[in-house]
Design a protein around this motif. Structure first.
Motif, mmCIF file in Angstrom:
data_model
loop_
_atom_site.group_PDB
_atom_site.id
_atom_site.type_symbol
_atom_site.label_atom_id
_atom_site.label_comp_id
_atom_site.label_asym_id
_atom_site.label_seq_id
_atom_site.Cartn_x
_atom_site.Cartn_y
_atom_site.Cartn_z
ATOM 1 N N GLY A 1 -0.004 -2.659 -5.555
ATOM 2 C CA GLY A 1 0.281 -1.307 -5.118
ATOM 3 C C GLY A 1 -0.941 -0.647 -4.530
ATOM 4 O O GLY A 1 -2.017 -1.249 -4.418
ATOM 5 N N PRO A 2 -0.808 0.624 -4.159
ATOM 6 C CA PRO A 2 -1.951 1.373 -3.618
ATOM 7 C C PRO A 2 -2.875 1.836 -4.741
ATOM 8 O O PRO A 2 -2.441 2.071 -5.865
ATOM 9 N N ASN B 1 -4.373 3.842 2.096
ATOM 10 C CA ASN B 1 -4.061 2.546 2.699
ATOM 11 C C ASN B 1 -4.624 1.370 1.916
ATOM 12 O O ASN B 1 -4.241 0.234 2.138
ATOM 13 N N ALA B 2 -5.579 1.615 1.020
ATOM 14 C CA ALA B 2 -6.158 0.536 0.218
ATOM 15 C C ALA B 2 -5.135 0.046 -0.806
ATOM 16 O O ALA B 2 -4.324 0.823 -1.323
ATOM 17 N N ASN C 1 0.818 -1.228 0.000
ATOM 18 C CA ASN C 1 0.000 0.000 0.000
ATOM 19 C C ASN C 1 0.851 1.278 0.000
ATOM 20 O O ASN C 1 0.324 2.367 0.198
ATOM 21 N N ARG C 2 2.186 1.135 -0.245
ATOM 22 C CA ARG C 2 3.059 2.301 -0.276
ATOM 23 C C ARG C 2 3.610 2.595 -1.672
ATOM 24 O O ARG C 2 3.826 3.732 -2.035
ATOM 25 N N LYS C 3 3.867 1.550 -2.452
ATOM 26 C CA LYS C 3 4.467 1.749 -3.770
ATOM 27 C C LYS C 3 4.010 0.633 -4.700
ATOM 28 O O LYS C 3 3.612 -0.447 -4.259
ATOM 29 N N ASN D 1 -7.714 -4.930 -0.919
ATOM 30 C CA ASN D 1 -7.819 -4.719 0.525
ATOM 31 C C ASN D 1 -8.152 -3.256 0.816
ATOM 32 O O ASN D 1 -7.464 -2.341 0.335
ATOM 33 N N PHE D 2 -9.229 -3.034 1.608
ATOM 34 C CA PHE D 2 -9.681 -1.689 1.945
ATOM 35 C C PHE D 2 -9.786 -1.560 3.468
ATOM 36 O O PHE D 2 -10.773 -2.015 4.065
ATOM 37 N N PRO D 3 -8.777 -0.985 4.120
ATOM 38 C CA PRO D 3 -8.864 -0.799 5.574
ATOM 39 C C PRO D 3 -10.005 0.141 5.947
ATOM 40 O O PRO D 3 -10.317 1.098 5.218
#
Length: 794
Positions: free
Chosen positions: A266-267, A273-274, A246-248, A308-310
């Motif tokens: 990746g994001p 954060n997803a 989720n950063r790069k 993924n979705f926080p």
């Protein structure tokens, strides 16, 4: 030797003239092992990176360590009031960040003077309720073990108690059980058979649809498994999918004999954060077939993904996979020889499987969470046969379609009551819609005015759209002390079609009587549904071959196959990297479907041969027993090498409706497995690894031919009274794998070659009548085969 020279040459080509030490980032999350609540302020340290490098987790339990030189490391994670955790052999390379999920166990308050050492078991299960006959496995193990080909099922054949059931398919026999007794789960919910080229009711296939690059550490269980696992009597593959970075953004591309592959993660948006991770693969041999028109090459494609979705108090994830495969073969029709005409039969077989799931995790508090799922899955298997004359199709003579669709909803409440007690409760309700069509019967009228005439009979159709199954469970874990733990549970299984139900108690007890030794004992009652096809088989009540209206369903009231599992285990950590393990097991099966008339037949042997017989008029009166002992000596990768030595001794017996005690088809008596690997550094940013595996076991049990009648009738005729008394020659195979990894500044290159059955031993599979040669011939398993790939991560 040629393969080694190729890899060595490539390593020189990939190495730059100048040298700069590449680095990478290690990230992760530290949580309570039982509640999954994040731990704020946990210490995370790298023990080998020069001066001790460490960070502290934030309020979400997350940590980041940047600029770590590429290589292998040992990390220590500690937190006040929790047992420290040591992770060894963490591979850090360029092209892809390392993400670690760490679960720490809370300590109980004990008397002074009692020392608690860090947990260093690399095979510790992800499921905290597993007390015996269970281990975890990593993505790297699915690749570096020779003959695994990135497939978890093939990899598991290295473990004690697991017997391979043929080289072509990845079916596995666990402690003498049919491969059909295996449970497949993904993200905590049951899924259909995740393999290409599958057959109805099977749990394996030649090639896995699940791409190992999307897996994180997952569990494999072989006996007395926790109460949340249902509808299986053999073992469990509990697959876990990782989240995307989720950063790069990161990418992977691969070309090899198994296929062409691309992947991305990746994001969705920067600073969000997803995340997503997705991977697509297409068979290389299928592309060769399309370009060169080569016959009988496999075609397959598959797609795997997770989104993924926080959320503020949990997360929502969408996951799934899809796969399609087929293969076409043409053979001469020896039964129809006409001068001037080439008569042939073309057969296309294949399968399509798909899973789409949505998961919602919501934390009610730091100790309690609700996990809810909705999963839609579909599975289709087909066989299409055509009659050809001079390469032109004259008519279709076989059309068999098996389709199964399922909608499943489930919810689980998981709570940690206190440091001593944890509890899980949940249910799953599913509806299965099945539609089977068998159009493969015909009558040949010979000597008509226009020659022989073939007339197709009406298709046999079996369908039902209300096959509801309810599962429920309750689990409780109680820790008497830091070294004494009790696991208990109940599972409920109900099949609404015929009102079958079962309540299954499960229990295990683990005692760590020293810092390095433990004893475990476990019991479980397990029930299993049969493939839906068996319940719907029609027994036609007239002699008219055209009549499809008058029938009875003689299998509709079949109950579950039932079994009692008992296991006793001893575990000794000789040193931090070397472990010895022994387990004794005893499984008693009953209520196994057998024929009403006295015979050898039993569904306990399902999956033993190339095809499973279609049997009606079955009753739940068969029995069976599997018992034996297993030994494992395992050195985890450290100081550049690892090994795994396993020995399994087994006795597997059953009784059909004739009451005669026989060997099961899977009574291989013994299995020996030796696995060794060494990693040779090539400068600081690359390495070559060498791996070799040797496996030996008892030969396959078979039903012998009545040779005289087989030759007279020009078809296979068996002596069923002697079922599984005879056996093939002992099984033996040697596999090896050589791989090379090079870490550039921004990209990692990997090349590997896997050589299977390097001695080209002809392991016997079965004997079968050949209508062309008019002889009974031996069918052998896979000979020498190689698999290689080139991969880049960037």
């Amino acid at each position: 030797m040629r393969s080694l020279l190729i890899i060595a040459g490539l390593s020189l080509l990939l190495s730059p003239c100048g040298y700069s030490q590449p680095t990478q980032t290690i990230r992760g999350k530290v949580v309570d092992d039982d509640s999954q609540a994040p731990l704020l302020g946990a210490n995370v340290m790298i023990l080998e990176a020069g001066p001790i490098t460490g960070v502290i987790t934030d309020e979400s339990g997350s940590f980041i360590i940047e600029d770590v030189p590429v290589g292998r490391y040992t990390m220590l994670v500690s937190y006040v009031g929790y047992k420290s955790f040591i992770m060894r052999d963490i591979l850090v390379g360029t092209g892809k960040e390392v993400f670690l999920d760490v679960g720490l166990k809370e300590l109980l308050v004990e008397m002074e003077g009692v020392s608690v050492v860090a947990n260093i078991n690399k095979d510790q299960t992800i499921n905290p309720m597993a007390g015996i006959s269970a281990r975890s496995f990593t993505v790297e193990e699915t690749e570096k073990y020779p003959g695994s080909w990135g497939d978890p099922a093939r990899m598991a054949s290295n473990y004690a108690g697991v017997f391979p059931n043929g080289d072509i398919y990845n079916y596995i026999v666990i402690r003498g059980n049919s491969p059909h007794g295996l449970i497949w789960q993904m993200e905590g919910v049951p899924i259909p058979n995740p393999n290409h080229f599958t057959i109805p009711g099977a749990t394996g296939g030649p090639i896995s649809i699940v791409n190992n690059k999307l897996l994180t550490q997952s569990d494999f269980l072989t006996s007395a498994f926790p109460a949340e696992y249902s509808n299986g009597v053999s073992g469990v593959f509990d697959l876990r999918l990782r989240n995307g970075n989720n950063r790069k953004r990161e990418y992977v591309a691969e070309i090899g004999l198994m296929g062409l592959e691309i992947g991305a993660e990746g994001p969705f948006i920067k600073e969000g954060n997803a995340s997503y991770v997705i991977n697509f693969r297409a068979s290389f041999l299928g592309l060769v077939d399309e370009l060169l028109w080569v016959e009988a090459l496999p075609h397959y494609q598959d797609l795997n993904f997770k989104l993924n979705f926080p959320t503020k108090k949990g997360k929502i994830s969408v996951f799934g996979f899809g796969g399609a495969s087929h293969i076409t073969g043409v053979q001469d029709d020896s039964a129809a020889v006409v001068p001037g005409y080439i008569r042939q039969v073309s057969e296309t077989t294949g399968s399509k499987t798909g899973v789409l799931g949505i998961k919602h995790v919501h934390f009610l508090s730091n100790r309690t969470r609700i996990v809810s799922d909705m999963v839609l899955s579909t599975s289709r298997t087909f066989i299409e046969g055509d009659s050809l004359v001079n390469d032109a199709m004259t008519r279709r003579i076989v059309t068999n379609n098996y389709r199964e669709d399922r909608l499943l909803v489930s919810s689980r409440l998981r709570t940690k009551l206190n440091a001593k007690n944890s509890m899980n409760i949940g249910f799953a309700l599913e509806n299965n819609i099945v539609d089977y069509m068998l159009d493969n019967e015909y009558i040949i009228y010979r000597g008509t005015a226009h020659g022989d005439s073939l007339v197709m009979l009406p298709a046999r159709i079996y369908k039902d759209d209300k096959l509801f199954v309810l599962r429920g469970f309750l689990e409780w874990k109680h820790r008497f002390t830091n070294s004494l733990t009790l696991y208990t549970g109940l599972n409920y299984l109900r099949f609404f079609m015929n009102h079958s139900y079962a309540l299954e108690p499960r229990a295990s007890f683990q005692w760590r009587f020293t810092n390095r030794q433990s004893l475990s004992i476990g019991y479980g009652m397990h029930n299993q549904l049969h493939p839906f096809f068996y319940y719907l088989i029609k027994t036609f009540t007239t002699d008219d071959p055209w009549d499809r209206e008058n029938y009875i369903e003689t299998n509709r009231d079949l109950g579950f196959t039932k079994s009692h599992h008992f296991a006793l285990g001893y575990d000794f950590s000789i040193n931090p990297d070397l472990r010895f393990k022994a387990e004794v097991f005893n499984q008693m099966l009953y209520n196994v479907p057998v024929e009403r008339r006295p015979s050898y037949f039993s569904l306990i042997n399902m999956g033993a041969g190339s095809e499973d017989p279609i049997a009606d008029s079955l009753i739940n009166e068969g029995t069976g027993r599997n018992y034996g002992i297993e030994f494992t000596l395992e050195k985890f990768l450290s100081k550049r090498y690892y090994f795994l030595l396993t020995t399994s001794l087994l006795n597997s017996k059953y009784k059909g409706s004739d009451g005669i005690l026989r060997n099961t088809a899977f009574n291989n008596d013994f299995n020996l497995n030796a696995l060794f690997g060494y990693e040779l550094p090539v400068r600081e940013n690359s390495a070559i690894d060498f791996n070799i595996r040797t496996v030996a076991g008892g030969g396959r049990r078979i039903i012998p031919h009545d040779e005289e009648k087989t030759l007279q009738e020009s078809d296979n005729v068996y002596v069923y009274d002697q079922a599984y008394e005879s056996r093939m020659a002992p099984y033996f195979r040697v596999d090896t794998r050589v791989g090379y990894k090079y870490n550039g500044l921004r990209m990692r290159h990997e090349i590997a070659i896997d050589l299977t059955n390097i001695t080209n031993r002809q392991n016997e599979w079965e004997r079968r009548y050949n209508s062309s040669s008019k002889e009974i011939e031996m069918i052998y398993q896979q000979g020498f085969f190689f698999f290689m790939y080139y991969r880049i991560n960037f």
